[in-house]
Design an enzyme around this catalytic site. Structure first.
Site, PDB file in Angstrom:
ATOM      1  N   ASP A 327       0.887  -1.271  -0.112  1.00  0.00           N
ATOM      2  CA  ASP A 327      -0.166   0.104   0.008  1.00  0.00           C
ATOM      3  C   ASP A 327       0.957   1.266   0.035  1.00  0.00           C
ATOM      4  OD1 ASP A 327      -2.670  -0.783  -0.095  1.00  0.00           O
ATOM      5  OD2 ASP A 327      -2.675  -0.912   2.233  1.00  0.00           O
ATOM      6  N   ASP A 650      -5.256  -3.423   4.346  1.00  0.00           N
ATOM      7  CA  ASP A 650      -5.739  -2.920   5.731  1.00  0.00           C
ATOM      8  C   ASP A 650      -7.066  -2.826   5.552  1.00  0.00           C
ATOM      9  OD1 ASP A 650      -6.030  -0.870   3.848  1.00  0.00           O
ATOM     10  OD2 ASP A 650      -4.804   0.427   4.849  1.00  0.00           O
ATOM     11  N   ASP A 654      -9.713  -6.487   1.784  1.00  0.00           N
ATOM     12  CA  ASP A 654      -8.598  -6.773   1.450  1.00  0.00           C
ATOM     13  C   ASP A 654      -8.283  -8.226   1.691  1.00  0.00           C
ATOM     14  OD1 ASP A 654      -7.648  -4.484   0.236  1.00  0.00           O
ATOM     15  OD2 ASP A 654      -6.979  -3.714   2.055  1.00  0.00           O
TER      16      ASP A 654
END
Ligand code: ADP
Ligand code: MG
Length: 917
Positions: A327, A650, A654
């Site tokens: 990310d 997160d 996901d």
């Protein structure tokens, strides 16, 4: 007991003597924690002491030893039997203490895996461990949370919970605080309650906790294993197979040795005992235990470096990772956002400039103040909207001295900026109370809140002059433009035509190209309050207000971590929901991408077939504007190309990608409970650099296991070499059974354990990762085992032969006859092992460089083994048992010299390999 779902929220609050807004006082909560105990389910995951102990004595090799002892008794070899049993017990005790330690390390990891929960106590929101929740606590939940206890809802906004853990129903259920249900309805229909272990998939809510721990519905029906899971790792499985192969090989060899021995006229007793000890000699019995211990202790070491391992196989898989997909926000960047730019109607202002020269926003109605320029009025409207469509708030810290934003950092930045500019969120919310909302999702990339316009400013030209409700939206600009039809220009709205779209897009792209995270803000008026589930009704026909740009600096340590990845043969990849230009800017800054590297966006991904993606997936370093489902495609494509993928995540959605990845990595700080549950590993500091540190640790652990394998198997090879060749030189049995047992269980075990805690080679992150299909014996390990083992065998056998020859080649030396030449051979072999252990500590570096004393456990193990060996040779009682005879000083020195030869041979080999590259 009364059923809480039959009572109103207010009644429940009264029953629990708690306040539906302020919660319990901290003192009362502490008292209740004493009274009710911690909120946890009884564990079934950990092994009991007894089962650990039992396992020590039921391992196949130990069983063989026990049989050997029994056979010895029948052959009237009582000393033998006693010693074998002693070895069994010693081995058991050692195994037990080590494994118990490992078990405790795992238990400690489990404790760490308990989620944090937001509760209101004494009117303040605090985060506490789920274990500290007590009945009467007021708990806040939102999408992605795992419900920590059973409770009665006092507030529910678009709340949905997935209750499969309790009801088996995977469809999420809508929750509603206002309902009061009838009597005797099943758990699945109690829509005003939340239950422990279920998952919030949408919206947010507030509950009064009614039951905790084993008294919850979940506690009643099942013991769910929380936290760290235990599965055999691929390596452990491969080792099991190796053990089986070796056992078969042993069988064949034993037949040879017995055949030859029988021809030479050894007694049956000797032959049977020799057969048994050879079986023991071949199989590396310490291996499974050492692997488990190394993995568990490794997980503990990783914890010190801020990564919590939830599944033990992860420790090992980490070492083979070839691609890390990360990310952006919070992992590569600091997630400490600052609003820098505001852009309305084609006019841009920096927040700094506004603060310096400023437009006054202190009055709530500044946006309709005719004495201000249109741009300034629109700016005020923008700030108002971005603050109202927002779940963060400022909370006093340090006894009210200063204030800190709590909630999502992006939203926090907006609230902070508004406050600096003179607009307080609390005041705004009093004036325009929120009555409904459509929460943020990563798929839509926007959120909307609906507010009541309490005092319609009829005489003014506020945008919502005639309407009782106004909705504010904020989110990704492209996502917002999809549902926007007009633009606010200060005096009124104009249609969103091509020109405007182009202007907005350009401003957006410019800001993004400078690394800014950009949010768009829009509004619309409503003449009636839409019902629940009507988000499509709310999110349409919006009027665009403007753009907000904020900066989120890259984490300083990440650049170095990225560089480390590169030398280690690992490719870092950025996957973000953010704008492609923002993503690219940060990626270039961190050296994840070059400025000409390709970027793929979510909408492009949606168009690509699986094979299209596979073709490009290994070259693209940045994926932008992706939805969680795309992550799954990316992982799959990478894996199909043979990559071993670590993937961070997160969000609520996901979980599938985290499960699919070889290493699913969740965020400890910002991650949802759902993502943490799906992950193999949790980053306690959300930091990319921590993933890289964990990979490094994983490689060290894998190396150490390989070192241990190399050490034990080369000893075993040495023994076999001696046992197999001696008969062909006409020698009688060169090692007696107890000597073989001694080597395998004591002189293998002590230095072996010390190897397991060896620090990593400095070069671990400078070589390509291990491919999973690479066997344990890859990269020369098998060859090294063979040549070092043969060398040790040859040196010892040579030594034995020389002294045997010197003694006039005595024909038969029964297995408990003290024989001098045998002692020389035995001692040489043991000391050669010590030389090997020392040189093995590093795969590459010379021991003179890493230092003799950099692993004190090894120094201790070698000294201890040496002293024990001396005892075996010189203490008369032990001489009897182990068939040894005292050596002279000279002879001892000679054996030492032989062991040095092995040490230097291994060092020389490392030197040769260092020279090569
Ligand atoms: P990242 O992958 O960098 O973590 P996110 O998935 O958090 O990105 O965000 C993706 C996009 O969604 C952002 O670029 C932003 O436009 C929008 N966004 C993020 N957070 C919010 C929020 N709280 N409210 C509205 N929009 C948001
Ligand atoms: Mg995010």
């Amino acid at each position: 007991m009364s059923a809480w779902y039959q009572k109103t929220a207010a009644e429940t609050a009264v029953e629990f003597n708690t306040h539906p807004e302020k919660g319990l006082s901290p003192e009362e909560a502490a008292a209740r924690l004493d009274q009710y105990g911690p909120n946890e389910l009884e564990e079934r995951g950990t092994k009991s002491r007894w089962s650990i102990l039992w396992e020590q004595f039921t391992e196949i090799m130990v069983v063989i030893l026990i049989i050997a002892a029994v056979v010895s008794v029948f052959l009237n070899e009582i000393t033998n039997a006693v010693v074998i049993m002693l070895i069994v017990v010693l081995n058991g005790v050692l195994g037990y203490t080590q494994e118990y330690r490992a078990e405790q390390a795992i238990a400690a990891l489990k404790q760490m895996a308990v989620p944090l929960v937001r509760v209101v106590r004494g009117g303040r929101i605090t985060e506490i461990s789920a274990r500290e929740i007590v009945p009467g606590d007021l708990v806040l939940v939102e999408a992605g949370n795992k419900v920590p206890a059973d409770g009665r809802l006092v507030e529910a906004v678009n709340l949905k919970a997935q209750e499969a853990a309790l009801t088996g129903e995977s469809e999420a259920v809508e929750k509603d605080h206002s309902l009061v249900a009838g009597a005797e309805i099943p758990v699945g229909d109690r829509r005003n309650m939340l239950y422990m272990g279920t998952v919030i998939t949408y919206g947010r809510g507030r509950v009064i906790v009614t039951e905790t721990g084993m008294h919850t519905e979940l506690g009643r029906i099942a013991n769910l294993i929380q936290g760290v899971e235990r599965e055999p790792t691929p390596l452990q499985r491969r080792l099991e197979n190796l053990g089986k192969t070796l056992a078969l090989a042993a069988l064949a060899l034993i037949l040879v040795v017995i055949g030859v021995g029988w021809i030479q006229g050894e007694s049956w007793t000797t032959l049977i005992l020799t057969a048994i000890s050879m079986a023991v000699a071949v199989v590396p019995e310490g291996l499974p235990a050492v692997v488990t211990i190394t993995l568990a202790l490794g997980a503990q070491r990783m914890l010190k470096r801020e990564s919590l391992v939830r599944k033990l196989p992860a420790v090992e898989a980490l070492g083979s990772v070839t691609t890390i997909c990360s990310d952006k926000t919070g992992t590569l960047t600091e997630n400490r956002m600052t609003v820098t730019l505001l852009d309305v109607a084609g006019d841009q202002r920096s927040v700094d400039a506004l603060l310096e020269r400023g437009i006054p926003m202190r009055r709530l109605e500044a946006d309709i103040d005719r004495s201000l320029a249109p741009t300034e009025r629109t700016l005020t409207l923008l700030v108002k909207a971005m603050t109202l469509a927002n779940d963060a708030r400022l909370q006093p810290v340090d006894g009210g001295q200063s204030r800190r934003a709590i909630g999502d950092p992006t939203e926090g930045a907006l609230v902070v900026a508004a406050s600096q500019l003179g607009l307080e969120k609390e005041t705004l919310e009093e004036r325009w109370p929120r009555v409904s909302e459509v929460p943020f999702t990563s798929e839509r990339k926007r959120m909307t809140t609906v507010h009541e316009t309490l005092v319609p400013p009829a005489e003014t030209d506020a945008p919502w002059r005639d309407d009782p409700y106004v909705a504010f939206s904020k989110g990704a600009v492209d996502s917002l433009l999809d549902i926007t039809s007009r633009v606010w220009v200060g005096d009124g709205a104009v249609p969103l035509d091509e020109d405007w779209i182009e202007r907005i897009d350009r401003a957006n792209a410019e800001m993004a190209a400078n690394g800014q995270r950009v949010l768009g803000v829009a509004f619309r008026t409503l003449d009636e309050l839409p019902g629940t589930g009507s988000q499509g009704e709310i999110e349409k026909d919006l009027t665009f207000i403007g753009l907000v740009g904020m900066l989120d600096p890259p984490r300083p340590e990440v650049r170095e971590a990225v560089a480390k990845c590169r030398t280690a043969g690992i490719r870092p990849v950025m996957i973000t929901g953010d704008h492609p230009l923002t993503a690219r800017h940060i990626a270039v800054e961190l050296d994840i991408a070059r400025s000409d590297s390709p970027t793929i966006t979510g909408s492009e991904l949606a168009q690509m077939s699986a094979s299209d993606l596979e073709e490009r997936v290994e070259d693209v370093p940045v994926y932008a504007r992706v939805s969680p489902e795309h992550k799954l495609n990316i992982v799959t494509a990478l894996q199909d190309r043979g990559q071993i993928v670590a993937m961070t995540g997160d969000g609520v959605n996901d979980a599938p990608a985290l499960k699919k990845a070889d290493i699913g990595v969740a965020m400890g700080i910002t991650g949802t409970d759902v993502s943490k549950e799906a992950a193999d590993m949790v980053l306690l500091d959300d930091n990319f650099a921590t993933i890289v540190a964990a990979v490094e640790e994983g490689r060290v652990i894998f190396d150490n296991i390989r070192k241990f394998i190399r050490y034990t198997l080369s000893s075993n090879t040495g023994e076999l070499f001696v046992m197999l060749l001696a008969p062909f030189l006409g020698m009688p049995l060169p090692l007696v059974p107890l000597q073989i047992l001694w080597i395998n269980l004591v002189t293998d075990g002590l230095p072996g354990l010390a190897l397991a805690i060896e620090q990593g080679d400095p070069g671990v992150m400078r070589r390509p990762p291990f491919k999973p299909e690479e066997g344990i014996f890859s990269r020369g390990l098998g060859k090294q085992i063979l040549w070092v083992g043969s060398l040790m065998g040859a040196v010892s056998l040579g030594m034995g032969w020389y002294f045997w020859d010197l003694a006039g080649r005595p024909a038969v030396g029964g297995h408990h006859v003290e024989v001098h030449w045998r002692t020389m051979l035995f001692t040489t072999l043991v000391l050669a092992q010590m030389g090997n252990a020392l040189a093995l500590r590093s795969n590459r570096e010379s021991i003179f460089k890493i230092g003799f004393f950099s692993n004190m456990a090894m120094v201790g193990a070698i000294v201890l083994t040496f002293v024990l060996q001396l005892a075996l040779v010189y203490v008369p009682f032990l001489q009897n048992i182990f068939s040894t005879a005292a050596l002279t000083w000279w002879e001892l020195l000679i054996t030492l010299g032989a062991s040095l030869a092995v040490f230097f041979a291994v060092e020389l080999d490392k030197w040769r390999r260092r020279k090569q590259d």
